[in-house]
Design an enzyme around this catalytic site. Structure first.
Site, PDB file in Angstrom:
ATOM      1  N   LYS A 185       1.061  -1.041  -0.146  1.00 27.11           N
ATOM      2  CA  LYS A 185      -0.048  -0.067  -0.115  1.00 27.11           C
ATOM      3  C   LYS A 185       0.890   1.202  -0.019  1.00 27.11           C
ATOM      4  O   LYS A 185       1.480   1.566   1.164  1.00 27.11           O
ATOM      5  CB  LYS A 185      -0.885   0.148   1.310  1.00 27.11           C
ATOM      6  CG  LYS A 185      -1.937   1.097   0.976  1.00 27.11           C
ATOM      7  CD  LYS A 185      -2.404   1.696   2.406  1.00 27.11           C
ATOM      8  CE  LYS A 185      -1.572   2.653   2.689  1.00 27.11           C
ATOM      9  NZ  LYS A 185      -1.375   4.013   2.105  1.00 27.11           N
ATOM     10  N   GLY A 237       6.810   5.345   8.176  1.00 30.36           N
ATOM     11  CA  GLY A 237       6.121   6.767   8.280  1.00 30.36           C
ATOM     12  C   GLY A 237       6.358   7.309   9.386  1.00 30.36           C
ATOM     13  O   GLY A 237       7.303   7.209  10.187  1.00 30.36           O
ATOM     14  N   SER A 238       5.334   8.014   9.913  1.00 26.92           N
ATOM     15  CA  SER A 238       5.450   8.859  11.126  1.00 26.92           C
ATOM     16  C   SER A 238       5.384   8.030  12.370  1.00 26.92           C
ATOM     17  O   SER A 238       4.770   6.858  12.476  1.00 26.92           O
ATOM     18  CB  SER A 238       4.350  10.068  11.096  1.00 26.92           C
ATOM     19  OG  SER A 238       3.144   9.259  11.345  1.00 26.92           O
ATOM     20  N   THR A 239       6.039   8.626  13.515  1.00 26.64           N
ATOM     21  CA  THR A 239       6.119   8.059  14.742  1.00 26.64           C
ATOM     22  C   THR A 239       4.682   7.596  15.383  1.00 26.64           C
ATOM     23  O   THR A 239       4.014   6.657  15.926  1.00 26.64           O
ATOM     24  CB  THR A 239       6.951   8.806  15.892  1.00 26.64           C
ATOM     25  OG1 THR A 239       8.275   8.550  15.138  1.00 26.64           O
ATOM     26  CG2 THR A 239       6.761   7.936  17.044  1.00 26.64           C
ATOM     27  N   GLU A 259       9.845   1.838  10.591  1.00 27.95           N
ATOM     28  CA  GLU A 259      10.831   2.797  10.433  1.00 27.95           C
ATOM     29  C   GLU A 259      10.272   3.999  10.435  1.00 27.95           C
ATOM     30  O   GLU A 259       9.414   4.592   9.893  1.00 27.95           O
ATOM     31  CB  GLU A 259      11.437   2.703   8.896  1.00 27.95           C
ATOM     32  CG  GLU A 259      12.100   1.305   8.632  1.00 27.95           C
ATOM     33  CD  GLU A 259      13.238   1.122   9.247  1.00 27.95           C
ATOM     34  OE1 GLU A 259      13.939   2.390   9.806  1.00 27.95           O
ATOM     35  OE2 GLU A 259      13.864   0.339   9.397  1.00 27.95           O
ATOM     36  N   CYS A 293      13.850  11.208   6.538  1.00 32.34           N
ATOM     37  CA  CYS A 293      13.873  10.967   7.961  1.00 32.34           C
ATOM     38  C   CYS A 293      15.377  11.228   8.693  1.00 32.34           C
ATOM     39  O   CYS A 293      15.412  11.361   9.812  1.00 32.34           O
ATOM     40  CB  CYS A 293      13.207   9.694   8.069  1.00 32.34           C
ATOM     41  SG  CYS A 293      14.091   8.442   6.912  1.00 32.34           S
ATOM     42  N   GLU A 392      10.090  16.402  15.087  1.00 36.21           N
ATOM     43  CA  GLU A 392      10.454  16.272  13.728  1.00 36.21           C
ATOM     44  C   GLU A 392       9.597  17.244  13.030  1.00 36.21           C
ATOM     45  O   GLU A 392       8.295  17.228  13.006  1.00 36.21           O
ATOM     46  CB  GLU A 392      10.355  14.997  13.262  1.00 36.21           C
ATOM     47  CG  GLU A 392      10.611  14.515  11.827  1.00 36.21           C
ATOM     48  CD  GLU A 392      10.161  13.071  11.263  1.00 36.21           C
ATOM     49  OE1 GLU A 392       9.272  12.917  11.440  1.00 36.21           O
ATOM     50  OE2 GLU A 392      11.194  12.582  10.829  1.00 36.21           O
TER      51      GLU A 392
END
Ligand code: NAD
Length: 487
Positions: A185, A237-239, A259, A293, A392
């Site tokens: 996806k 993706g994002s945390t 990640e 990132c 971030e």
């Protein structure tokens, strides 16, 4: 209506790749992608619904349970992966343009980076041919123990938009190499590369259902990770989304590799040669307009040499050529989308309000009225507790942080919840290495910045779990089975 066909030469842009075929979507739902340069609609493509995702997962399930893929020899799978690598290599220019048009990354950079996609497939082909899938050991009683590494099963691969193909290739190449079957996806903002990858996998002749593509947004991603037939989720993706996925997967103990975000530090030790450090800092403090990132977004400089550093760094940043990413002279394109610019402008305001000193940038560049452009920005006098030093930003905003001695530098380097990447600069590489050991991050470079997909990459703490690339990346997709031979 602009369609995907006009942005890349795709075989079946109105369909999904499921069970080895290009199938019609179950609904007429669509997703629009907006150009970061023109702010107008770039492409429109079908969105996978739960029905499409069910079909993709059941194709992957069947391909795993009944298909030859997990049981093929490593050599046979490697041959397939090498064919995929060759087919990707033939489409590099198209892949580079897809990245540039959807994300706004300069074409000069995307052209340099896209060969990594083919490298990942050939790397995993090479790796599995020599990998000990069966390891013979012995018990104390002399009996034989066969320790087997077997594929985890059906995997979901979920990627973000900033580096769409390489972050998918890490997962698909390693997962397929292990013998898993995959449902990919991509991010809703960047479907093109996933279609190109699906075409390469189809043309390489992999068995039906081994790779499936369901382009979708957050809702589709959420449905996919909840699917009881998905045994592993590989996510970049994002945390916050990574934490959510981990919670969802905990319910059925599905395997997860994550990640996530970063707030990486470059530490210039007291003896560092700033002029030598400058080229890598220029490239890696804000690559792809800071939307990477592993960007080095916190620059730790000896307090006594801060002015010297800024006198060199600030003019170089101000001289960066910001403009249309399709122009080969451009060094920095726009941010990828309107919400990214809102986010970055919010952080610039937070930096100002929090007491940091704006050295340069901070505004929309003059003369670029269309497109999500923002000036490359440096804040100095940043302290570790400030929002811009903790969170971030995912934009071209760098914080310069002074330190008194190496202990202070180590404390400050480790003073965020993240731990993805880092760099240490010194005239003495072993001194830098000794300092690198004090930094709590998953990757570091001494005197520069190198990310090589053939070696493990990933984060400590809230930057993720597991590694992608190298042998560790393969092992993300393997279970261990111990068979005792008792007689
Ligand atoms: P995001 O977390 O919003 O989305 C990433 C992907 O997850 C997209 O495909 C999205 O559709 C999907 N998604 C969103 N919500 C979901 C849910 N509830 N369930 C399942 N899937 C869901 O991140 P983004 O904005 O696309 O990407 C930027 C982030 O990615 C940054 O934080 C960046 O640091 C991180 N990133 C990390 C790495 C790394 O290797 N560590 C690499 C690149 C980007």
């Amino acid at each position: 209506m602009v369609t995907m066909q006009q942005s890349a030469i795709l075989k079946a842009p109105e369909r999904f790749f499921i069970n080895g075929e290009w199938v019609k979507p179950a609904s007429d739902k669509r997703i629009d992608v907006i150009s970061p340069v023109t702010e107008e609609k770039l492409i429109s493509y079908p969105e996978a619904t739960h029905i499409d995702i069910d079909r993709a997962v059941s194709a992957a399930r069947m391909a795993f349970d009944e298909g030859p893929w997990p049981r093929m020899s490593a050599r046979e799978r490697a041959a397939c992966l090498r064919r995929v690598a060759t087919l990707i290599s033939e489409r590099l220019e198209e892949i580079a343009w897809a990245w540039t048009t959807q994300v706004g990354a300069p074409i000069s950079l995307t052209r340099k980076l896209v060969p990594q996609n083919a490298t990942l497939f050939s790397h995993y082909a090479d790796l599995i041919e020599g990998y000990p899938f069966t390891d013979i050991r012995h018990r104390d009683d002399g009996g034989e123990v066969r320790v087997l590494r077997e594929p985890v099963g059906v995997c979901a691969a979920i990627a973000p938009w900033n580096a769409p193909m390489v972050l998918l290739s890490y997962k698909i190449a390693a997962g397929l190499a292990a013998g898993c079957t995959m449902v990919a996806k991509p991010s809703p903002e960047t479907p093109l590369e996933a279609y190109i990858l699906a075409e390469c996998i189809e043309a390489a002749g992999l068995p039906r259902g081994v790779f499936n593509l369901v382009p979708a947004g957050r809702d589709g991603g959420d449905y996919l990770v909840r699917h009881r037939d998905v045994e592993k989720v590989a996510f970049t993706g994002s945390t916050p989304v990574g934490k959510h996925i981990m919670r969802v997967c905990a319910d059925r103990l599905a395997r997860v590799s994550l990640e996530l975000g970063g707030k990486s530090a470059a530490v210039l030790l007291p003896d560092a040669d700033f002029a030598k450090a400058l080229p890598s800092l220029m490239v890696y403090s804000m690559p792809i307009t800071g939307q990477v990132c592993f960007s080095l977004t916190r620059l730790l400089v000896p307090e006594a040499r801060k002015r010297e550093f800024l006198d060199m760094f600030a003019p170089a940043v101000q001289a960066l050529k910001v403009g249309n990413p399709a122009d080969t002279a451009t060094q920095m394109g726009p941010l990828a989308m309107a919400r990214q610019r809102d986010r970055v402008e919010g952080y610039i305001a937070a930096g100002r309000a929090g007491g940091a000193r704006l050295v340069c940038g901070g505004n929309r560049p003059r003369g670029l009225d269309k497109g999500y452009y923002i000036e490359p920005t440096i804040f100095s006098d940043v302290t570790p507790d400030m929002t811009i030093a903790q969170e971030e930003i995912f934009g071209p905003v760098v914080s310069v942080i002074g330190y008194s001695d190496e202990d202070d530098a180590a404390r400050k380097a480790n003073a965020t919840p993240y731990g993805l990447n880092g760099a240490v600069y010194s005239a003495d590489p072993e001194r830098a290495f000794a300092f690198a050991r004090r930094m709590r991050t998953g990757g570091l470079t001494v005197n520069g910045l190198i990310v090589d997909p053939k070696h493990p990459f990933g984060g400590y703490r809230q930057s993720g779990m597991g590694r992608e690339g190298g042998r560790e990346g393969l092992e993300n997709y393997l279970e261990v089975k111990t068979v005792h031979m008792a007689g």
